[in-house]
Design an enzyme around this catalytic site. Structure first.
Site, PDB file in Angstrom:
ATOM      1  CG  ASP A  11      -1.865  -1.138   1.101  1.00 61.26           C
ATOM      2  OD1 ASP A  11      -2.199  -1.525   0.248  1.00 61.26           O
ATOM      3  OD2 ASP A  11      -2.402  -1.355   2.288  1.00 61.26           O
ATOM      4  CG  ASP A 130     -11.460  -2.357  -0.926  1.00 59.53           C
ATOM      5  OD1 ASP A 130     -10.702  -3.212  -1.296  1.00 59.53           O
ATOM      6  OD2 ASP A 130     -11.560  -1.190  -1.244  1.00 59.53           O
TER       7      ASP A 130
END
Length: 257
Positions: A11, A130
């Site tokens: 990330d 997600d």
């Protein structure tokens, strides 16, 4: 049977690799390029880079590091973050990425999946999803703009419906980011993965929850996923990729050497 893939996830925020828990409270892990190089050398099958605030900031992925990563690793890598147009994708491929992943922009405009698949081929287009399990209702929902806590929102899409939709539109692979499990390290949500596996006919990558080597085995053997993505266990050197692959081979999981 195709060999299963081990995929470290990086990330990225403000040019650094970060990691949160359930997509919140991110801490800085380190610089992008040295980490990418380390994982490639340890035996990762591919890498995934998420520019986590690109979509919520209304910009595309910061490309300055994509080219530098391509120069130092010899394994495939996928880049995600605010890719909204063919031109955005072209730039990222030009810098050396092998795949692109879209998430929030696909929810905003599902036609983008088809446009990208038609232009670059389905094998290069990954859709990230997600998911959030709502305990009160027992439903799995799809969330959007998860890179920014203040902008994260639940969409009207239930998970399995969106999984079917993105496949029809040309997704060549799905990465399922199970938000309830993210960074908690108590195992992938096998119940959720099995439900998605039933309707997912393209490669499925599990993301969120890896804490021990057995968690990878369970995802591969029990949920039959094609790849397992993890972050904190690799970043913090809790699990070594080479040792993980040796363990999986011993457990009878066909793994890439």
């Amino acid at each position: 049977m195709l060999a299963k893939r081990i995929i470290p996830c990086l990330d990225v925020r403000d040019g650094q690799v970060v990691k949160g828990v359930q997509f919140r409270n991110h801490e800085i892990i380190g610089d992008i390029v040295p980490l990418a190089k380390r994982y490639a050398e340890e035996g990762a099958d591919e890498l995934v880079f998420y520019d986590i605030t690109a979509s919520s900031d209304g910009r595309t992925v910061d490309k300055s590091w994509v080219e530098r990563v391509a120069e130092v690793i010899d394994i495939p890598f996928c880049v995600a973050g605010g890719i909204k147009t063919i031109a955005d994708a072209e730039q990222i491929f030009a810098f050396g990425a092998d795949k692109i992943s879209i998430n929030s922009p696909a929810l905003a405009d599902p036609n983008l999946i088809t446009a990208l698949a038609d232009r670059f081929g389905v094998q290069a287009i990954v859709v990230g999803i997600d998911s959030w399990f709502e305990k009160e209702t027992g439903k799995y929902w799809v969330n959007q703009y998860t890179g920014d806590e203040s902008r994260t929102r639940q969409t009207n899409w239930q998970l399995l419906d969106w999984v079917k939709e993105v496949q029809q539109r040309g997704a060549g692979e799905i990465v399922l980011n199970m938000m309830n499990q993210d960074g908690v390290r108590n195992g992938y949500d096998l119940v959720q993965l099995k439900k998605v596996r039933e309707v997912c006919k393209v490669p499925l990558i599990a993301s969120g929850g890896a804490g021990e080597t057995v968690h990878f085995r369970d995802a591969f053997v029990e949920a039959n996923v094609d790849g397992a993505l993890a972050a904190s266990v690799f970043h913090k050197q809790i699990i070594n990729i080479g040792e993980l692959k040796a363990y999986l081979t011993k457990e009878g999981v066909e793994i890439r050497r």
